[in-house]
Design an enzyme around this catalytic site. Sequence first.
Site, short mmCIF file in Angstrom:
data_model
loop_
_atom_site.label_atom_id
_atom_site.label_comp_id
_atom_site.label_asym_id
_atom_site.label_seq_id
_atom_site.Cartn_x
_atom_site.Cartn_y
_atom_site.Cartn_z
CG ASP A 1 -4.58 -23.88 -20.93
OD1 ASP A 1 -3.89 -24.67 -20.27
OD2 ASP A 1 -5.75 -23.59 -20.67
CE LYS B 1 -6.69 -25.92 -14.56
NZ LYS B 1 -7.59 -25.70 -15.70
CD GLN C 1 -11.11 -24.95 -16.46
OE1 GLN C 1 -10.05 -24.56 -15.97
NE2 GLN C 1 -11.27 -26.17 -16.93
#
Length: 284
Positions: free
Chosen positions: A116, A49, A93
Amino acid sequence: MAVIIDGKKVAKEILQNLADETVFMSPAPGLAVIIVGDDPASKIYVSSKKKKASELGFNSIVVELPESVSQSELLAKIEELNDDEKINAILVQMPLPKHLDKNTIIEKINPIKDVDCFHPYNVGKIATGDKPYVYPCTPKGIIRLLEYYDIAVEGKHAVVIGRSNIVGRPMAQMLLNMNATVTICHSRTKNLADITRTADILICAAGKANLVTSDMVKDGVVVVDVGMNRNSSGKLCGDVDFSAVEKKASYITPVPGGVGPMTICSLMVNTVDLHKIQKNDKYS
Ligand code: NAD
């Protein structure tokens, strides 16, 4: 034989357009990824990422915290990033170590920086048929693929295997919001094959190699394979018996090269979208 949906190609095109758009953006879009602990798979995801964001010229930072970090220290870090005007997008994460309360941590992220789409504000927006600030990366990438290949969703029977918060649930709700008739299957579903055989569009997100075999699909089905598994010889594979199902499907995504590249692509698009939203919201 099915048309193979080329996620790699579509993602490349989208990222090229994004690069053309963001090159003159000032300040650059900012993405912060928080990683807790040393999980090897998480480290690989985070570094890819960061790499992609850096290639696009984003202000890309990775906050590495030790496994032993306390809940209050992590919440304080998120608060700092919420207040940082150079950061438009925050991603924590997953998975997190067990001593940390995932829900409290997600709820700490300002919904306008929730890249997200995990915050209940944004999740609730999708659930009520409204628009979140940005859509969750994997389902968003899948919708982009369906659009790219002109695959109509309205009125179709979409069957989603999997009900996780990251893929299955939002995917089902997004398809419903696009006027599909949606069935969600999961580990307790009985007679899975009877349901999948009625699917016009089948989204497989169980994380089980070879779960979907050719006798479980009808001719002409559109198959999207989200699964990322290792087969007995250690090769990356999806949830679908690709070589057999391909013969019956009208469209199918391969693994690798299908959904995977679209997920990271959506993360980049979401970062830019949040940058634009925040610019209009706060700074204009
Ligand atoms: P998860 O483990 O959180 O959820 C799996 C879901 O599948 C659960 O809801 C479970 O009920 C269901 N399930 C499990 N076994 C089943 C069975 N035999 N029959 C029916 N349903 C069953 O996983 P997740 O995070 O949603 O990820 C699913 C898969 O997708 C994994 O392989 C993951 O690695 C992959 N994934 C890929 C991407 C990508 O970008 N390609 C992104 C996210 C996840």
